[in-house]
Design an enzyme around this catalytic site. Structure first.
Site, PDB file in Angstrom:
ATOM      1  N   LYS A  38      24.312   4.312  34.549  1.00 22.58           N
ATOM      2  CA  LYS A  38      22.953   3.762  34.528  1.00 22.58           C
ATOM      3  C   LYS A  38      22.096   4.290  33.377  1.00 22.58           C
ATOM      4  O   LYS A  38      21.145   3.640  32.961  1.00 22.58           O
ATOM      5  CB  LYS A  38      22.255   4.026  35.860  1.00 22.58           C
ATOM      6  CG  LYS A  38      22.774   3.136  36.991  1.00 22.58           C
ATOM      7  CD  LYS A  38      21.939   3.290  38.243  1.00 22.58           C
ATOM      8  CE  LYS A  38      22.470   2.402  39.347  1.00 22.58           C
ATOM      9  NZ  LYS A  38      21.609   2.358  40.513  1.00 22.58           N
TER      10      LYS A  38
ATOM     11  N   ASP B  46      16.436  -1.902  40.766  1.00 22.61           N
ATOM     12  CA  ASP B  46      16.376  -0.887  41.827  1.00 22.61           C
ATOM     13  C   ASP B  46      14.920  -0.597  42.194  1.00 22.61           C
ATOM     14  O   ASP B  46      14.576  -0.385  43.349  1.00 22.61           O
ATOM     15  CB  ASP B  46      17.011   0.436  41.370  1.00 22.61           C
ATOM     16  CG  ASP B  46      18.531   0.374  41.386  1.00 22.61           C
ATOM     17  OD1 ASP B  46      19.082  -0.452  42.126  1.00 22.61           O
ATOM     18  OD2 ASP B  46      19.155   1.166  40.651  1.00 22.61           O
TER      19      ASP B  46
END
Ligand code: ATR
Length: 482
Positions: free
Chosen positions: A283, A319
């Protein structure tokens, strides 16, 4: 075509396996080497016991099979099995041409699959070997153990160079999964599947047919997926594929295990992948490959969604919104003004940043104080060690659990063990497997409102879906409902 490699040890078991998978497969492979010794001599009966075409194979140990007896016996068994109505026979590349087995197969109109299995280094002249194997119109089967996505890409390139011959090119092992799910993009004649793992990295026929619809993939099918390591157990394919199907979008979403994010981008360019999800451990690493990022990626410093925009890769962070959406009403109504965030890792970072963005007072509790301190300073929050958790009893509106404690298979523990909930708190765990973690169970016992990791997972996936396809995720689909 989807082929099921039968794993039973009797003909009857193999017949049952064929029937059970009847809706998912076009043909089956009978592996003589997996049959009990007393059954091996009866193999010629099998094609008339099932209503699918059958491949006859007797795999030697050196090729990943179980046959460890003499080569003479192996050939004799296969020769007598050919009295049955087999449609294909697998003959290894190192067996010389025109053996009685080959002659009988040709006489009986049984198509030959000329196979080569490579578990070590792959030879540099593979292309020439493959072309030679195709002599006589045989189907070329090359199965290579791949240990990286770079090697998987080489197999796709190899298959492109063999476009004019019938072939089955397989990358064995986890990294080879795309060669199976995207077998039609490779131009492979068929894909092998299994109920048990008969060959490394094989997947079930049901999954290939029902989840991936692998047999419908064509040259123009759009490719999406998730990159990570490990990633094979990701739930995201089960979220995105049914949505493509329901909206009639010709697209597929699959996991791409990758040894590095750089190697994956190379593959993604070659395959013209249109967009992908990013998970652990990439990420942050992904940032240096992006031409353009949204505000959340910039602020949080991590990216979970990448889409192709023209010739650039654009990074998004869903997210952030995925976490906030399930509690947005409680934030807007000021029901949530303060929060305790347990954990100070990558996941916590996005949660803390999102809460602070809505001016919620945050205290980060972590086992390692230094990590909590760094995160807190970057986000104007308070911090403390997990040991001091009892100090915060009855003091906060929201408690978010972001650590890996309680994750399957260690589900009977909570990082907040011994903490007394008052019942007024909202408890939110970002773990989605199991749905009801120990942390949430403890909170539920006191009457707290609960939020589940699956809500966040679905919310972030809906946003990804929109970014991938410009279409809304179908409302009626609730793929994670249990
Ligand atoms: P992620 O990106 O999923 O958040 P991570 O960056 O490795 O993963 O962070 C894991 C978090 O879980 C950390 O807050 C970690 O605490 P430490 O910073 O003290 O390592 C927390 N964690 C993991 N195992 C834990 C345990 N047994 N007890 C308490 N906290 C734990």
């Amino acid at each position: 075509m989807i082929c099921l490699t039968l794993s039973g040890s009797t003909l009857d078991e193999m017949r049952r396996e064929t029937e059970e998978n009847g809706n998912y497969v076009d043909l089956v492979e009978l592996r003589l080497d997996l049959l009990d010794e007393k059954e091996q001599g009866r193999a010629s009966l099998f094609p008339s016991m099932v209503d699918k075409p059958v491949i006859l194979t007797c795999r030697r140990v050196k090729d990943g099979g179980k046959w460890d007896k003499s080569e003479r016996l192996r050939r004799a068994l296969m020769l007598s099995a050919l009295d049955g109505e087999f449609r294909y026979i697998d003959i290894e590349e190192d067996i010389r041409r025109n053996t009685p087995l080959e002659v009988k197969a040709r006489e009986r109109g049984v198509r030959i699959i000329r196979s080569l299995h490579i578990f070590g280094e792959s030879p540099s002249n593979l292309l020439a070997i493959a072309k030679k194997m195709a002599t006589g119109g045989d189907i070329v089967k090359i199965a290579i153990m791949v240990r990286s996505i770079r090697e998987t890409e080489e197999l796709f390139r190899l298959s492109q160079k063999l476009s004019d011959i019938d072939k089955i090119i397989i990358g064995m092992g986890e990294y080879g999964l795309p060669t199976r799910v995207l077998y039609r993009k490779m131009g492979s004649y068929l894909v092998f599947s299994s109920e048990k793992e008969v060959a490394p990295g094989q997947i079930s026929a049901k999954k290939l047919k029902m989840l991936y619809r692998a047999d419908r993939v064509n040259k123009t099918t759009r490719v999406f997926g998730i990159v990570g390591n490990p990633v094979l157990h990701s739930l995201s394919p089960e979220i995105h594929n049914p949505a493509f199907h329901s909206l009639n979008i010709d697209a597929i979403y699959l996991p791409f295990p990758s040894e590095s994010i750089g190697a994956f981008f190379h593959f993604a360019e070659y395959m013209r992948i249109e967009g992908f999800s990013v998970t652990i451990p990439y990420k942050k690493d992904v940032l240096s490959y992006l031409g353009n990022v949204d505000r959340e990626v910039k602020m949080i410093g991590s990216c979970n969604t990448v889409v192709r925009r023209g010739e650039l890769w654009k990074g998004l962070n869903t997210d952030y919104s995925g976490f906030i959406l399930p509690i947005i009403k409680d934030i807007e109504s000021s029901r949530i003004k303060s929060a305790l965030v347990v954990g100070a890792g990558g996941a916590s970072n996005a949660v803390v940043w999102a809460l602070r963005n809505f001016s919620i007072k945050v205290t980060i509790l972590n086992r390692t104080l230094e990590k909590a301190e760094i995160l807190a300073k970057n986000n104007l929050s308070d911090y403390d060690t997990l040991e001091n958790r009892k100090k915060y009893e009855g003091k906060v509106d929201l408690i978010v659990q972001t650590t890996s404690v309680g994750l399957y298979p260690g589900e009977n523990i909570s990082p907040l063990e011994g903490f007394s909930f008052t019942g007024k708190e909202i408890a939110y765990d970002i773990i989605y497997r199991p749905k009801m973690t120990k942390f949430l169970k403890d909170a539920a016992e006191k009457g707290c409102t609960l939020h589940f990791g699956s809500e966040m997972l679905m919310a972030q996936a809906r946003l990804q879906f929109k970014a991938f396809t410009q279409q809304d995720y179908p409302k009626e689909l609730n793929v994670l409902e249990d």
